[in-house]
Design a protein around this motif. Structure first.
Motif, short mmCIF file in Angstrom:
data_model
loop_
_atom_site.label_atom_id
_atom_site.label_comp_id
_atom_site.label_asym_id
_atom_site.label_seq_id
_atom_site.Cartn_x
_atom_site.Cartn_y
_atom_site.Cartn_z
N GLY A 151 8.47 9.19 -2.49
CA GLY A 151 9.50 8.47 -3.21
C GLY A 151 10.49 7.77 -2.30
O GLY A 151 10.84 6.61 -2.52
N ALA A 152 10.96 8.48 -1.28
CA ALA A 152 11.93 7.90 -0.35
C ALA A 152 11.31 6.72 0.40
O ALA A 152 11.98 5.71 0.66
N THR A 153 10.03 6.82 0.73
CA THR A 153 9.36 5.74 1.45
C THR A 153 9.21 4.50 0.57
O THR A 153 9.44 3.37 1.01
N ASP A 191 0.88 -1.17 0.00
CA ASP A 191 0.00 0.00 0.00
C ASP A 191 0.92 1.22 0.00
O ASP A 191 1.74 1.38 0.92
N VAL A 192 0.82 2.06 -1.01
CA VAL A 192 1.72 3.21 -1.08
C VAL A 192 1.39 4.18 0.06
O VAL A 192 0.31 4.11 0.66
N GLU A 208 11.11 3.67 -1.94
CA GLU A 208 12.44 3.08 -2.11
C GLU A 208 12.88 2.35 -0.85
O GLU A 208 13.47 1.26 -0.93
N ALA A 209 12.57 2.90 0.32
CA ALA A 209 12.91 2.23 1.58
C ALA A 209 12.17 0.89 1.69
O ALA A 209 12.74 -0.11 2.14
N ALA A 210 10.91 0.87 1.24
CA ALA A 210 10.14 -0.37 1.27
C ALA A 210 10.73 -1.39 0.31
O ALA A 210 10.85 -2.58 0.63
N ARG A 211 11.10 -0.93 -0.89
CA ARG A 211 11.70 -1.85 -1.88
C ARG A 211 12.96 -2.48 -1.31
O ARG A 211 13.17 -3.71 -1.41
N ALA A 212 13.82 -1.65 -0.70
CA ALA A 212 15.07 -2.17 -0.16
C ALA A 212 14.81 -3.14 0.99
O ALA A 212 15.45 -4.20 1.09
N ALA A 213 13.88 -2.80 1.88
CA ALA A 213 13.60 -3.66 3.03
C ALA A 213 13.01 -4.99 2.60
O ALA A 213 13.26 -6.03 3.24
#
Length: 446
Positions: free
Chosen positions: A339-341, A325-326, A343-348
């Motif tokens: 955007g930063a959130t 969920d964005v 990307e943080a989710a993708r990395a995690a």
């Protein structure tokens, strides 16, 4: 920080959503109906200094699956025992308010070894006349109607339940002292009812039908404290409780703060040991990003993390994918930096790439109407109208022959409209911000 988790009961496959905060001995917290564990966020923030607070959504409420058939209070009690077992908890104290307390007393009667003690806020003991009133009017069916008429009823039902009790008894004798007309509070309760849907009748009905379950004075039972404050419609029920075991106590108190202070002192006295590592599912959860949470579902380490469009929410990901969920949508917190959130989710989550959604066609100023809660609940009907119209026109606000799309009767089913309207209500103003962010990427959201 309060975190959120999903746990599937192995024997039944039933999904339970729960909130958690703090450290130390475990405290189980059972919410009232028709609410969810969200009602305990304030209290969890305070009591987490003393406990590992765990608050599940009861079956059929919040994000937990309902029980099958027509469950009674014993079924809800057994479901609570199943949850504790799957969680890995052998014994603990517990706190419940109103119907949460009814469920806990039933669970303790059926599974006494699970509990070291119960603190309860108000314990209902209805007369036969009161039960007749409840039976006739208290639990009407709640099903979406084609044009959103049910939302008018829902808004006013949630608004007026702080004015009179029961909510439909509009007499001076039924007035409550804590009446309010706070749109934000009413809106939060409305969203919880939208999550529960007609399942609210099963959970609420089981509690209302539950018999007086106070053990006799000679019974061997874990200790219980029951308190109710002035202004609580159940305070008068303290006098109805009657004889109890010697380690039970019931008292009327002056203020909510006194009820909470006495409950906390009692629970700390009956704390059990530190909890084990608590169970949770591997394929769904919430990521802690800064001070907020991002809801996700799927496979960690996937090649692709899929994102939904503005004003929508997470769809079941394809096999091998992961989805979120964005920010500000669905069950995710809102974040200033979208955007930063992401990307943080993708990395995690260990996803290799992001599958960006296509931008909805139309003028962003019109695509996302103002859905800030207002005193009269008109925002609910705005969300419903947009969700219905988008099954007929693209963009939804351009209701003319040039923008008509082939009619999909499934998309016009009231239940489908209800899901889209709820997604819009959850997103609110975040939808326009997300649209703007997608536009900033390459101009078309890809």
């Amino acid at each position: 920080m309060i975190t959120r988790h999903v746990l599937t009961i192995p024997a039944t496959g039933r999904k339970v959503h729960y909130r958690r905060s703090g450290s130390g001995p475990l405290l189980l917290m059972v919410h009232q109906s028709p609410r969810s564990s969200a009602e305990y966020e304030r209290l969890m923030g305070q009591w987490s200094a003393h406990f590992t607070c765990v608050a599940p959504d009861s079956p059929g409420f919040g994000q937990s699956d309902p029980l099958p058939g027509e469950p009674e209070i014993g079924d809800f009690a057994d479901a609570l025992d199943e949850f504790l077992g799957a969680l890995g908890v052998e014994t603990c104290p517990a706190y419940g308010f109103h119907s949460g307390g009814i469920i806990l007393v039933a669970a303790m009667q059926r599974h006494p070894a699970r509990f070291t003690g119960l603190a309860i806020g108000g314990y209902a003991i209805w007369t036969a006349d009161e039960m007749r009133v409840f039976g006739e009017s208290y639990l009407p069916p709640f099903r979406p109607s084609a044009y959103g008429e049910h939302l008018t009823w829902l808004w006013n039902r949630m608004l007026e339940q702080s004015w009179v009790f029961p909510w439909f008894d509009v007499r001076d004798a039924a007035r409550l002292p804590g009446a309010h007309a706070d749109p934000a509070r009413v809106h939060a309760a409305v969203l919880e009812m939208l999550d529960a849907g007609d399942a609210y009748r099963a959970g609420y009905g089981a509690v209302l039908r539950a018999p007086r379950d106070i053990p006799p004075p000679d019974a061997v039972s874990p200790p219980v404290l029951i308190t109710a404050y002035a202004g609580d419609p159940l305070q008068s029920h303290i006098a109805r409780i009657g004889a109890m075991p010697p380690n039970w106590r019931a008292a009327a108190v002056a203020k909510p703060a006194e009820h909470e202070a006495q409950s906390l002192a009692f629970l700390r006295h009956h704390a059990a040991g530190a909890p084990p590592k608590l169970g949770e599912d591997a394929g769904e959860g919430w990521l802690a990003v800064g001070q907020g949470l991002v809801h996700w579902k799927g496979t960690r380490g996937a090649n692709r993390m899929t994102l939904h469009a503005p004003a929508a929410e997470l769809a079941e990901p394809e096999s091998g994918d992961v989805a979120i969920d964005v920010p500000g949508h669905g069950l995710s917190s809102d974040f200033a930096d979208i955007g930063a959130t992401i990307e943080a989710a993708r990395a995690a989550l260990g996803a290799a790439d992001i599958a960006w959604p296509a931008l909805p066609a139309g003028d962003p100023a019109l695509l996302y109407p103002d859905l800030a809660p207002d005193r009269f609940g008109a925002h609910l009907l705005r969300a419903w109208s947009a969700a219905r119209s988008e099954a007929l026109f693209r963009p939804w606000y351009a209701a003319d022959k040039d923008h008509a799309i082939p009619i999909d009767t499934a998309a016009l089913d009231p239940a489908a409209i209800a899901r889209r309207a709820r997604a819009r209500l959850r997103a609110g103003g975040a939808a326009a911000r997300y649209h703007q962010f997608l536009t900033s990427l390459t101009g078309d959201g890809r």
